[in-house]
Design an enzyme around this catalytic site. Sequence first.
Site, PDB file in Angstrom:
ATOM      1  N   ASN A 112      11.166   7.396 -18.890  1.00 17.79           N
ATOM      2  CA  ASN A 112       9.988   8.156 -18.494  1.00 17.79           C
ATOM      3  C   ASN A 112       9.190   8.491 -19.748  1.00 17.79           C
ATOM      4  OD1 ASN A 112      10.365   8.778 -15.446  1.00 17.79           O
ATOM      5  ND2 ASN A 112      12.365   9.218 -16.349  1.00 17.79           N
ATOM      6  N   GLU A 113       8.221   7.651 -20.040  1.00 16.82           N
ATOM      7  CA  GLU A 113       7.448   7.766 -21.262  1.00 16.82           C
ATOM      8  C   GLU A 113       6.392   8.861 -21.131  1.00 16.82           C
ATOM      9  OE1 GLU A 113       8.383   6.355 -23.836  1.00 16.82           O
ATOM     10  OE2 GLU A 113       8.857   4.225 -23.626  1.00 16.82           O
ATOM     11  N   PRO A 114       5.747   9.245 -22.267  1.00 20.30           N
ATOM     12  CA  PRO A 114       4.659  10.219 -22.186  1.00 20.30           C
ATOM     13  C   PRO A 114       3.651   9.870 -21.117  1.00 20.30           C
ATOM     14  CG  PRO A 114       5.188   9.764 -24.468  1.00 20.30           C
ATOM     15  CD  PRO A 114       6.022   8.824 -23.646  1.00 20.30           C
ATOM     16  N   SER A 158       4.396  10.622 -17.895  1.00 20.86           N
ATOM     17  CA  SER A 158       5.142  10.599 -16.635  1.00 20.86           C
ATOM     18  C   SER A 158       4.990  11.937 -15.904  1.00 20.86           C
ATOM     19  CB  SER A 158       6.627  10.334 -16.900  1.00 20.86           C
ATOM     20  OG  SER A 158       6.818   9.053 -17.457  1.00 20.86           O
TER      21      SER A 158
END
Length: 639
Positions: free
Chosen positions: A162-164, A166
Amino acid sequence: MARLNLLEETRFEKVPVTVYENQQIASKAVAQRIASLIRQKQTKGELAVLGLATGVTPLRVYAELVRLHREEALSFKNVVTFNLDEYYPMLATAQQSYVTFMHENLFNHIDIARNNIHIPDGTLPLEELHAYCMVYERKIEQLGGLDLQILGIGRTGHIGFNEPGSAPNSGTRLVTLNDLTRRDASRDFGGKENVPTKAITMGIGTIFKAREIILMAWNGKKAPIIKKAVEGEISSEVPATYLQLSDNVEFVLDKDAASELTRFNTPWLVKDCEWDEQLIKKAVIWLSNTVKRPILKLTDDDYNNHGMAQLATEKGPAYNINIDVFNKLQRTITGWPGGKPGSDNQQRPERAQPEKKRVIIFSPHPDDDVISMGGTFIRLADQGHDVHVAYQTSGNTAVWDDDVLRYMEFAIDFNDSIGKDSSHLQKIYADMRSFIETKQPNQIDTQEIRNVKAFIRKTEAIAGARYAGLADDHIHFMALPFYETGKTQKNTVTDVDVELTMELLQQVKPHQIFAAGDFADPHGTHIVCFNIIVEAMNRLRQTEKWTNDCWLWMYRGAWHEFETHEIEMAVPLSPQEVERKRNAIFKHQSQKDTPVFPGEDAREFWVRAEDRNRETAAMYDKLGLANYEAMEAFVRWKF
């Protein structure tokens, strides 16, 4: 009272944090909690539903669970697992797949039922992924949700993938990987260009539903993002901050990962301190940087207004503290890294005697010496010391395949030019070219290719050391066996590595050793090489008298620099010396432009080195000391 003190000390922390001495102890504690959950469920005849993570962080947890299964009869027959994520696309049989990772590190060694293992499928057609992710979610829900979710954290702040950006209610889905995440994974894939751009991941909303969440983090590389996740504001830019909203989360850290939390980094802001010399130095430098004034201009009000009233009261007045710290910093600066003849030893970081010292510079890779301490290297040679350089590994995994072909083509042309038969070389060249054209990411090179890569780095190292002023018989290539695997994963260190190091030390009997103390390198080679030197010296110290007069200095610079308060010797460089250092680095042509393993820093190595050296000098200048062009910094290792 103890409880109140702890609450005050941790008042900046927005989630529960447990800090252990090291990752080994922390991993065993987490494994015991997992085992306890499994056994509790067994007594009730229930399933234990675990959410599992991959990567380096949980490795020791899984190793301890395997030990508990083998030695303490921990059964996994009632365990169902769901993995957080998987690269996409990714064959389950690929070495980099999380299927391979989980089976090699856990599932192949325990008695879990194979139909109880769930790992996202990286082989599905794109059009089937949405439906597959929905089914993955329903399976978790049908089992009553996750009892315990294990997490690591990426340097972007991602949990799972879950990258920036998300959303906090996101579910299992296909995501695009952040560039930093792909760079961090490049070592496993033989280069960033081979890392998939997408992945399947459980969502933050899915993770949040777990009845218990444990986020683990080890080593100083994770410290900055841990501080943001634990003490920062909740933000989609750092997805791990969403865990602050959970009542069921705990961060489990080792000391290094926790090092930037307020209670460890600036403890005077949250509690009364035991003010030793090092903490005073760190606090005064911090205060100077905070109020943006040189040390000698700091006032009692500055101390009182920034949480340091206790220090001013106990050790003050402020002026006396300022003078003391300023003088200590001033004495770290020396243009004589081998010691200044005829000087007062009390006022300089190195001894004056003997005037001409025997020196060994240990370089883990063939370019760390000139990148990290090239200016000091040249100065030691210029000042007449008996300098040796020892390249501990061949560095043969960090050469582009194109360079191998280029050098082979040169060798064939040279043979032809002097009338020698090149047929044998041409055959080897054809085999190399055929192999390279079909080579898979991180596939081990043939021995001939590895040899050529090692020769390339060796000749570059010789050129750099000669430029620094060394004779050929003072340039040593150790080729420590632990490194020579042909792949990024290295062998375990053995006595052979230590004994080879002892032999060289006995041959030179140095008064000074310089060794890489930069343990943030993505390969992990630096810390392995450093530990070999320390073990060799500890063994020699039992019988060899010369070791009593041998000092070990640690250098950094290839990956990051020492903090100002840590520095014990700062060697200033003139503009001309910076240029000479740059020229020495340029001898390592295979590592220029874009190296095979650049790590998280996209700058070329020579640019990194110059920028860091100038930043060190600028920091001294801001603190009110002399303004130099650049500085190389060192910390003495105490045996």
